[in-house]
Design a protein around this motif. Structure first.
Motif, PDB file in Angstrom:
ATOM      1  N   LEU B  14     -10.406 -40.867 -57.488  1.00 34.63           N
ATOM      2  CA  LEU B  14      -9.717 -41.858 -56.910  1.00 34.63           C
ATOM      3  C   LEU B  14      -8.964 -42.711 -58.142  1.00 34.63           C
ATOM      4  O   LEU B  14      -7.814 -43.069 -58.059  1.00 34.63           O
ATOM      5  N   GLU B  17      -6.212 -40.762 -60.028  1.00 38.82           N
ATOM      6  CA  GLU B  17      -4.990 -40.806 -59.311  1.00 38.82           C
ATOM      7  C   GLU B  17      -4.279 -42.029 -59.062  1.00 38.82           C
ATOM      8  O   GLU B  17      -3.073 -42.175 -59.143  1.00 38.82           O
ATOM      9  N   VAL B  24      -0.161 -44.367 -54.836  1.00 40.73           N
ATOM     10  CA  VAL B  24      -1.706 -44.197 -54.349  1.00 40.73           C
ATOM     11  C   VAL B  24      -2.474 -45.442 -54.078  1.00 40.73           C
ATOM     12  O   VAL B  24      -2.294 -46.261 -55.031  1.00 40.73           O
ATOM     13  N   ILE B  76       1.159 -43.139 -50.846  1.00 41.64           N
ATOM     14  CA  ILE B  76       0.168 -42.074 -50.742  1.00 41.64           C
ATOM     15  C   ILE B  76      -1.271 -42.861 -50.459  1.00 41.64           C
ATOM     16  O   ILE B  76      -1.981 -42.963 -51.362  1.00 41.64           O
ATOM     17  N   VAL B  78      -5.148 -43.382 -49.175  1.00 43.54           N
ATOM     18  CA  VAL B  78      -6.476 -42.717 -49.169  1.00 43.54           C
ATOM     19  C   VAL B  78      -7.258 -43.837 -48.137  1.00 43.54           C
ATOM     20  O   VAL B  78      -7.608 -44.803 -48.602  1.00 43.54           O
ATOM     21  N   VAL B 112      -4.929 -38.944 -47.137  1.00 50.90           N
ATOM     22  CA  VAL B 112      -6.238 -38.243 -47.078  1.00 50.90           C
ATOM     23  C   VAL B 112      -7.132 -39.381 -46.308  1.00 50.90           C
ATOM     24  O   VAL B 112      -7.068 -40.588 -46.544  1.00 50.90           O
ATOM     25  N   ILE B 160      -5.167 -35.554 -52.498  1.00 45.59           N
ATOM     26  CA  ILE B 160      -4.000 -36.493 -52.602  1.00 45.59           C
ATOM     27  C   ILE B 160      -2.807 -36.273 -53.010  1.00 45.59           C
ATOM     28  O   ILE B 160      -1.816 -36.846 -52.482  1.00 45.59           O
TER      29      ILE B 160
END
Lengths: 335, 324
Positions: B14, B17, B24, B76, B78, B112, B160
């Motif tokens: 994590l 990214e 993200v 993006i 998560v 995700v 991801i």
């Protein structure tokens, strides 16, 4: 709304200072487009020529048109199934709308889905799914992303009073309020969720009262007055754009047809429909424009004839097109 | 190469990214200052700020729906489920919105949704479920279930970067139990690649998640009995690396499939069907499955141990298949 019927007053259009006459003519044109699309597709449905359901928005036109007209092109809009007016406001071509409704070859959804469920990312328009309420958290997420990126856009989303009873309504609106997301939610209260009247849907007096519980502004307005809808949306959008967070607007209207065209809505008292027929958002606005010398009766009739001819021509053309080929079924499950 | 637990490897993926790509961001319950219920995101808010590490209300539909909307607007996300059991509250968003968007709109939904799953901790029916089969049954969703720290990092980075919605299951019993060397920086394990974690010649055990470790334990015990057992970790359920599974079965001619989730309509049934379809003539014994008893995951230790698949059950089934 029984109390409204009892008083049986037809409210006057409340003109807003925010609109000029050119914009007013545009509002009428978009409302006519939405109304005529319904009229033509209902006719096709009765002739057995339509494909899929017809979810008419007759009675709703002032809401989707009056609110969508406030937005800038970079703003995003998440309409529901009775908001075709908003599609016209965003400039979606009639042919694109027809291709999607009829699931024909060349439709943006490749025949995978129909009605107004499509998305047009260029026009920042994202359709609903059949599970009403589901798109509220999604629209809020879109607004949150704009906030994160520092883009000064606003996201406008619609739901019926039926969909306003879902858990996703609460989760989405609460999350938007907590994050001060640039988000405006309009509840189109058309008084019936399929056959269920509002008395069996919720117990509060006004759905806009819920806004207090979210710590955001809320108001209930006449959803059959396009100028009133424009004005209420304008201030909610302005507030959102200034970083002050979301607003809730409840716009009262009447679903003048069944849930869809298979449904004759026999459960709706006739006197209720009679009353709301007098409050027809399109006819009242036409009368307003004539009375104020903005358009003549003849000019409106001319506009109507042109739009009707175009709508009939485009739907007829699209109905002649084939469905997409079977192999489309196997594409794009994953990207 | 640093040694990491599964949990540290997930945090590392994590963090890597988020440093690499400012699109993200994370959202979930208690993930900011508190660092999440299992501390996967401990220290993240200090490095990335509260704009990219968003604490949410207890609203799984808003978390998952919000992630979908943010993805449609170019980010993006998560999303963390505090426990994957709670994903049921966001089920509609996953199966009806996320899973259909590529098909209907042709638009990517690069989200995700990750979080802890699994039993063995006396956490009861609502904090122990293995929920992966629901989503493997939904076209449009990818389903990942790592068993090792290095794989967890590489698979999460791949998830991801994937344009599709990905569900990422982390067995909480493995979080701090398994430790291994994990590559620093860039490390991608493509989705849809199985891994033979132990080669063998007499029997294939097909597994994922915690049961990979149970399978390795059983394989070691069977080795002392003279049997050579291969263990295949499928790593992702969707897409499934069918070729590696079929190839393994064709070489060993005997197969046991195991997962911690309940038996009926579990993912093992899908694997079994594919083996029956593609390797029937190579089989010297019936395809067997070892999975949890069809019940909610109970709380008291004797009940939970009885309900979940154990090394003893797997060993017993493997012996039967080897002796068939």
């Amino acid at each position: 709304m029984a109390d409204v019927v009892a008083t049986a007053e037809i409210p006057e259009i409340v003109p807003t200072r925010l609109l000029n006459d050119q914009q007013r003519v545009a509002l009428l044109r978009w409302m006519l487009h939405a109304r005529i699309f319904d009229e033509v597709t209902i006719r096709l449905y009765r002739q057995g020529k339509m494909f899929g359901s017809v979810f008419a928005q007759i009675g709703h036109e002032a809401i989707s048109v009056g609110s969508a007209a406030v937005l800038q092109p970079e703003d995003a809009i998440f309409p529901m199934h009775r908001d075709l007016g908003a599609h016209f406001v965003r400039g979606v071509p009639l042919r694109t709308i027809a291709l999607n409704h009829l699931a024909r070859q060349g439709s943006m959804m490749r025949g995978t889905d129909g009605t107004g469920h499509y998305a047009d990312p260029q026009r920042k328009l994202y359709g609903n799914i059949s599970h009403l309420g589901a798109m509220i958290p999604v629209a809020v997420g879109y607004a949150l992303a704009a906030q994160l990126k520092g883009e000064p856009i606003v996201v406008l989303n619609y739901i019926g009073e039926g969909g306003a009873q879902t858990g996703e309504f609460h989760e989405g609106l609460n999350f938007a309020a907590v994050r001060k997301a640039p988000f405006v939610l309009i509840i189109e209260n058309n008084q019936y969720a399929y056959s269920t009247p509002t008395t069996e849907e919720y117990a509060c007096k006004k759905l806009s009262d819920r806004a207090i519980g979210y710590g955001i502004p809320g108001e209930t307005i006449d959803g059959t007055d396009v100028e009133r809808v424009y004005e209420a949306t304008f201030y909610a959008v302005e507030r959102a754009r200034n970083g002050e967070g979301p607003s809730l607007i409840e716009a009262i209207c009447m679903r003048m047809r069944g849930h869809a065209e298979h449904d004759n809505a026999s459960y709706v008292p006739r006197e209720l429909l009679e009353y709301w027929k007098k409050r027809d958002p399109l006819l009242r606005y036409q009368r307003f424009l004539i009375d104020n010398g903005i358009l003549s009766e003849a000019e409106i009739q001319q506009m109507r004839r042109e739009i009707e001819a175009e709508t009939v021509r485009v739907l007829d053309e699209v109905l002649q097109l084939p469905f997409p080929p079977a192999e489309e079924a196997f594409k794009n499950v994953f990207l | 190469m640093p040694t990491m637990t599964l949990l540290q490897a997930i945090s590392d993926a994590l963090r890597y990214e988020m440093r690499r790509d400012e699109r993200v961001f994370l959202l979930g319950e208690d993930i900011a200052e508190f660092g999440g219920a299992f501390k996967v995101t401990k220290g993240f808010v200090e490095e990335f700020g509260k704009q990219r590490v968003i604490n949410t209300p207890i609203s799984e539909a808003a978390i998952i729906g919000g992630a979908i909307g943010a993805a449609l607007n170019g980010l993006i996300p998560v999303a963390e489920m505090q426990f994957m059991d709670f994903i049921t509250n966001g089920f509609n968003q996953l199966v009806n919105v996320a899973a259909t968007t590529a098909y209907r709109w042709g638009l990517p939904v690069p989200i995700v949704v990750r979080g802890p799953v699994g039993g063995g901790m006396s956490a009861g029916p609502f904090h122990s479920r293995s929920a992966e089969a629901w989503f493997a049954h939904t076209p449009g969703l990818k389903v990942v279930f790592p068993a090792f720290p290095a794989d967890a990092k590489g698979l999460l980075i791949a998830a991801i970067r994937d344009p599709n919605p990905v569900l990422f299951f982390e067995h909480k019993g493995l979080y701090r139990k398994i430790r291994e060397d994990v590559p620093e920086g860039e490390h991608v394990v493509p989705l849809g690649t199985a891994r033979i974690v132990r080669p063998g010649a007499d029997l294939s055990i097909i597994a994922y998640g915690r049961m990979v470790h149970t399978a390795l334990e059983v394989a070691a015990r069977l080795e002392s009995e003279g049997a050579s057992v291969e263990v295949v970790d499928i790593r992702t359920l969707v897409p499934l690396d069918e070729a590696t599974v079929i190839d393994s079965v064709k070489r060993t001619n005997r197969v046991v499939i195991t997962h911690e989730a309940t038996l009926t309509a579990g993912f093992g049934a899908e694997i079994a069907a594919r083996i029956a379809d593609k390797a029937f003539e190579y089989l010297d014994a019936p395809i067997r499955r070892v999975a949890a008893f069809d019940a909610p995951v109970p709380m008291a230790p004797p009940l939970e141990q009885a309900m979940l698949p154990s090394a003893e059950k797997l060993l017993d089934t493997c012996r039967q298949v080897l002796e068939y």
